[in-house]
Design an enzyme around this catalytic site. Structure first.
Site: not given
Ligand code: PEP
Length: 256
Positions: A9-11, A94, A96, A164, A170, A210, A231-232
């Protein structure tokens, strides 16, 4: 056997040219890894360019959001019909989006229904907030999120769930493999009660929060965890490739 999945997930990161650069860098090695569904979810504006780049490869494409109407006066929104032409998966619910865009269980349910209606495969995100976790309410929260998101949905074949925990997204503070495995086992149990054992056994449930190349193995080696929503770390080619390589290797070993 559930095919493991790693979705990136590049957000709200990368311009179109950066997205093209990142995918070009990863494409040969990503394509060569089998036994894992490899899904990239760039921003909407890069979907068309990335789709061209991955044509003929085993890499799959997903969007990060969707609106629930097929067309009309909804300025700025992207419809299920538009996405159905472009990609296979779509992230829905998600945390966010729940937090910053006030998406309720009812809206998420409408989005899941809209995606399924046009043949898109939802990656439905659920998970508890820190205060809910600390109050011992994780099971209650995910049960309610499943109930509302999946209302009136009796077909789960194309669905993927991502557990999640919000406090892990994040933050660099991942859950432990054991914690995540327990909650995902619980989610599978709830699905089994509503849809039957067979559907629950076939449903892919990912962990997200994470995940990095350093901790991925801890999650992937758990029996209930079918992969990760990343994500990151998915914005770094080496990290993302390493997570996928480890997944292929661990799940192959576990299946023999
Ligand atoms: C996500 O965006 O779904 C996520 C899990 O982000 P991160 O891996 O950065 O915590």
């Amino acid at each position: 056997m559930r095919v493991p999945m790693i979705a990136g997930n590049w957000k709200m990161n990368t311009t179109v040219s950066e997205a093209v650069g990142l995918v070009s860098e990863m494409r040969p090695e990503l394509d060569a890894i089998d036994n894992v569904d490899k899904v990239i979810c760039p921003p909407f504006i890069s979907l068309a360019a990335v789709r061209e780049l991955i044509k003929g490869s085993s890499i799959k494409l997903g969007a990060q959001n969707i609106y629930f109407e097929d067309k009309g006066a909804y300025t700025g929104e992207i419809s299920p019909l538009m996405l159905a032409d472009l990609c296979e998966f779509v992230i829905i619910g998600h945390s966010e989006r729940r937090q910053y865009f006030n998406e309720s269980g009812e809206i998420i349910n409408r989005k899941v229904q809209a995606a399924l209606r046009v043949g898109l495969k939802p990656i439905l995100c659920i998970g508890e907030r820190l205060e809910e976790n600390e109050a011992g309410r994780t099971e209650e929260v995910v049960t309610e999120q499943l109930r509302s998101s999946l209302a009136n949905i009796d077909y789960l074949t194309d669905l993927v769930i991502a557990y999640e925990p919000v406090w892990a997204i994040g933050t660099g503070k991942a859950a432990t493999g054991k914690q995540a495995n327990e909650t995902i086992g619980f989610i599978r149990q709830i699905i089994s009660e509503k849809y039957g054992k067979r559907i629950a056994q076939d449903l892919r449930i990912l962990y997200g929060g994470s995940v990095t190349a350093d901790n991925a193995a801890e999650f992937i080696s758990q029996p209930e965890i079918d992969g990760a929503l990343v994500g990151g770390a998915s914005l770094n080619a080496n990290e993302f490739l390493s997570i996928i390589r480890q997944t292929a290797e661990i799940k192959r070993r576990l299946s023999v």
